[in-house]
Design a protein around this motif. Structure first.
Motif, short mmCIF file in Angstrom:
data_model
loop_
_atom_site.label_atom_id
_atom_site.label_comp_id
_atom_site.label_asym_id
_atom_site.label_seq_id
_atom_site.Cartn_x
_atom_site.Cartn_y
_atom_site.Cartn_z
N TRP A 122 17.83 14.97 16.09
CA TRP A 122 18.86 15.97 16.38
C TRP A 122 20.15 15.38 16.94
O TRP A 122 21.15 16.09 17.06
N CYS A 123 20.16 14.12 17.30
CA CYS A 123 21.38 13.53 17.88
C CYS A 123 22.52 13.59 16.86
O CYS A 123 22.46 12.97 15.80
N GLN A 124 23.56 14.33 17.19
CA GLN A 124 24.66 14.53 16.24
C GLN A 124 25.47 13.26 16.00
O GLN A 124 26.19 13.15 15.01
N ASN A 125 25.34 12.29 16.89
CA ASN A 125 26.08 11.04 16.76
C ASN A 125 25.22 9.88 16.25
O ASN A 125 25.70 8.74 16.16
N HIS A 126 23.94 10.16 15.95
CA HIS A 126 23.01 9.11 15.52
C HIS A 126 23.01 7.95 16.52
O HIS A 126 23.01 6.78 16.13
N ALA A 127 22.98 8.30 17.79
CA ALA A 127 23.11 7.30 18.84
C ALA A 127 21.77 6.77 19.35
O ALA A 127 21.75 5.78 20.09
N ILE A 128 20.67 7.41 18.98
CA ILE A 128 19.36 7.01 19.49
C ILE A 128 18.55 6.35 18.39
O ILE A 128 18.52 6.82 17.25
N ASP A 129 17.88 5.25 18.74
CA ASP A 129 17.10 4.52 17.74
C ASP A 129 15.99 3.72 18.44
O ASP A 129 15.97 3.61 19.67
N TYR A 130 15.10 3.18 17.62
CA TYR A 130 14.04 2.31 18.12
C TYR A 130 13.93 1.11 17.18
O TYR A 130 13.59 1.26 16.02
N GLN A 131 14.32 -0.03 17.67
CA GLN A 131 14.26 -1.29 16.93
C GLN A 131 14.97 -1.21 15.57
O GLN A 131 14.57 -1.85 14.60
N GLY A 132 16.01 -0.39 15.49
CA GLY A 132 16.80 -0.29 14.27
C GLY A 132 16.11 0.43 13.13
O GLY A 132 16.64 0.49 12.01
N LYS A 133 14.95 1.04 13.38
CA LYS A 133 14.18 1.67 12.31
C LYS A 133 14.84 2.92 11.74
O LYS A 133 14.69 3.23 10.56
N ALA A 134 15.55 3.67 12.57
CA ALA A 134 16.14 4.93 12.12
C ALA A 134 17.59 4.79 11.67
O ALA A 134 18.17 5.73 11.12
N ALA A 135 18.17 3.63 11.89
CA ALA A 135 19.61 3.44 11.70
C ALA A 135 20.12 3.91 10.34
O ALA A 135 21.14 4.60 10.26
N LYS A 136 19.42 3.55 9.27
CA LYS A 136 19.91 3.86 7.93
C LYS A 136 19.12 4.98 7.26
O LYS A 136 19.28 5.22 6.07
N ARG A 137 18.29 5.66 8.03
CA ARG A 137 17.48 6.73 7.46
C ARG A 137 18.12 8.09 7.68
O ARG A 137 18.69 8.35 8.74
N LYS A 138 17.97 8.95 6.70
CA LYS A 138 18.52 10.30 6.79
C LYS A 138 17.72 11.14 7.77
O LYS A 138 16.50 11.13 7.76
N ARG A 139 18.43 11.85 8.64
CA ARG A 139 17.77 12.68 9.65
C ARG A 139 17.18 13.95 9.03
O ARG A 139 17.59 14.40 7.97
N TYR A 140 16.21 14.51 9.76
CA TYR A 140 15.54 15.73 9.29
C TYR A 140 15.41 16.75 10.41
O TYR A 140 15.15 16.41 11.56
N HIS A 141 15.60 18.02 10.05
CA HIS A 141 15.16 19.13 10.88
C HIS A 141 14.89 20.31 9.96
O HIS A 141 15.40 20.37 8.83
N HIS A 142 14.05 21.23 10.40
CA HIS A 142 13.74 22.40 9.59
C HIS A 142 15.04 23.16 9.30
O HIS A 142 15.85 23.40 10.20
N LEU A 143 15.22 23.54 8.05
CA LEU A 143 16.49 24.13 7.61
C LEU A 143 16.80 25.47 8.27
O LEU A 143 17.97 25.87 8.34
N ASP A 144 15.79 26.15 8.76
CA ASP A 144 16.01 27.47 9.37
C ASP A 144 16.04 27.42 10.90
O ASP A 144 15.95 28.46 11.55
N VAL A 145 16.16 26.22 11.44
CA VAL A 145 16.20 26.06 12.89
C VAL A 145 17.46 25.31 13.30
O VAL A 145 17.82 24.31 12.68
N LYS A 146 18.13 25.81 14.32
CA LYS A 146 19.29 25.13 14.89
C LYS A 146 18.84 24.41 16.15
O LYS A 146 17.87 24.81 16.80
N ARG A 147 19.55 23.36 16.52
CA ARG A 147 19.09 22.58 17.67
C ARG A 147 19.08 23.41 18.95
O ARG A 147 18.24 23.21 19.82
N GLN A 148 20.01 24.38 19.05
CA GLN A 148 20.04 25.23 20.24
C GLN A 148 18.75 26.07 20.36
O GLN A 148 18.35 26.44 21.46
N ASP A 149 18.10 26.33 19.23
CA ASP A 149 16.86 27.10 19.23
C ASP A 149 15.76 26.36 19.99
O ASP A 149 14.80 26.99 20.49
N LEU A 150 15.88 25.05 20.05
CA LEU A 150 14.85 24.23 20.67
C LEU A 150 15.15 23.88 22.12
O LEU A 150 14.33 23.25 22.79
#
Length: 260
Positions: free
Chosen positions: A229-257
């Protein structure tokens, strides 16, 4: 008929399940699992009590079991369980059922709902067509689940997931034991804007803001909510997420969580 559904969700899958089922049922309260930490007593106003949680490495997150432990139900209340997962429910239903049984309560209905997986440390977001297909299928199944609940039906308990193999359980438990260690090593880049969304989303309260910097505690449950959910893609672990496309359920907004 009033119902309550408790959910654990990082990227929105199980929240979406809870919200859609609540919409189908009517008169249903949707609450995060964390509500059970402070209050183990289920209100007598609810006829049905539901729990929906994901399967991570073939089990529910440890926090889910902690929340469901020692819950107090009344004699007339009925219980349903839902494992919302990316395909392998493993022993997730059994984990939740065990906690219900330990509270001297039976389980009336059990379901698995398949949605897009979200473990970004292993893979990126699936194609949009795939996500939309499984969301559509999930809502069809949820409609049938609502009919079961409204009509007071009972179904046979679910067995272990078809992809679960007992011989891998030791390795699975090793992975689960490493949840906290991995979470503790999440890194935040200088792209972080200190918006606090990650700490508001974290379902276990493992993230805090200290002197303007995001810090991680020692009880991460690997929901991936903070990274996804990080809008700036600022959080990662050992570079594993750096180039991967983010995911969230299409019918949920981050404020809902947001939980805090």
């Amino acid at each position: 008929m009033k119902s309550v559904i408790y959910y654990f969700s990082g990227t929105g899958n199980n929240l979406a399940i809870a919200k859609q089922l609540a919409k189908e049922l009517g008169e249903t309260t949707v609450l995060p699992m964390s509500e059970l930490v402070q209050n183990k007593m289920i209100s007598d106003e609810y006829e049905w009590v539901g729990f929906t949680a994901p399967s991570y490495f073939s089990h529910v997150p440890p926090y889910v079991e902690e929340c469901m432990k020692d819950v107090s139900y009344n004699e007339k209340q009925k219980v349903f369980l839902i494992a919302g997962c990316g395909g392998n429910r493993g022993l997730a239903i059994q984990d939740m059922r065990k906690q219900v049984y330990n509270s001297k309560k039976e389980v009336d209905l059990e379901y698995m709902v398949m949605l897009s997986g979200s473990y970004i440390l292993s893979y990126g977001s699936f194609p949009m067509w795939y996500q939309k297909f499984f969301i559509k299928q999930s809502y069809k199944k949820i409609h049938k689940m609502a009919l079961d609940i409204k009509n007071g039906r009972k179904r046979k308990p679910l067995g272990k997931g078809i992809f679960y193999k007992t011989k891998y359980e030791a390795a699975v438990q090793h992975s689960i034991a490493n949840y906290a260690m991995i979470g503790k090593q999440f890194k935040v880049s200088d792209k972080c804007s200190a918006c606090e969304a990650c700490l508001k989303i974290c379902p276990v309260g493992n993230i805090s803001l200290t002197d303007g910097k995001i810090t991680f505690g020692d009880h991460c449950n690997q929901c991936m909510g903070c990274i996804q959910w990080c809008q700036n893609h600022a959080i990662d672990y050992q570079g594993k997420a750096a180039k991967r496309k983010r995911y969230h359920h299409l019918d949920v907004k981050r404020q809902d969580l947001f939980q805090r």
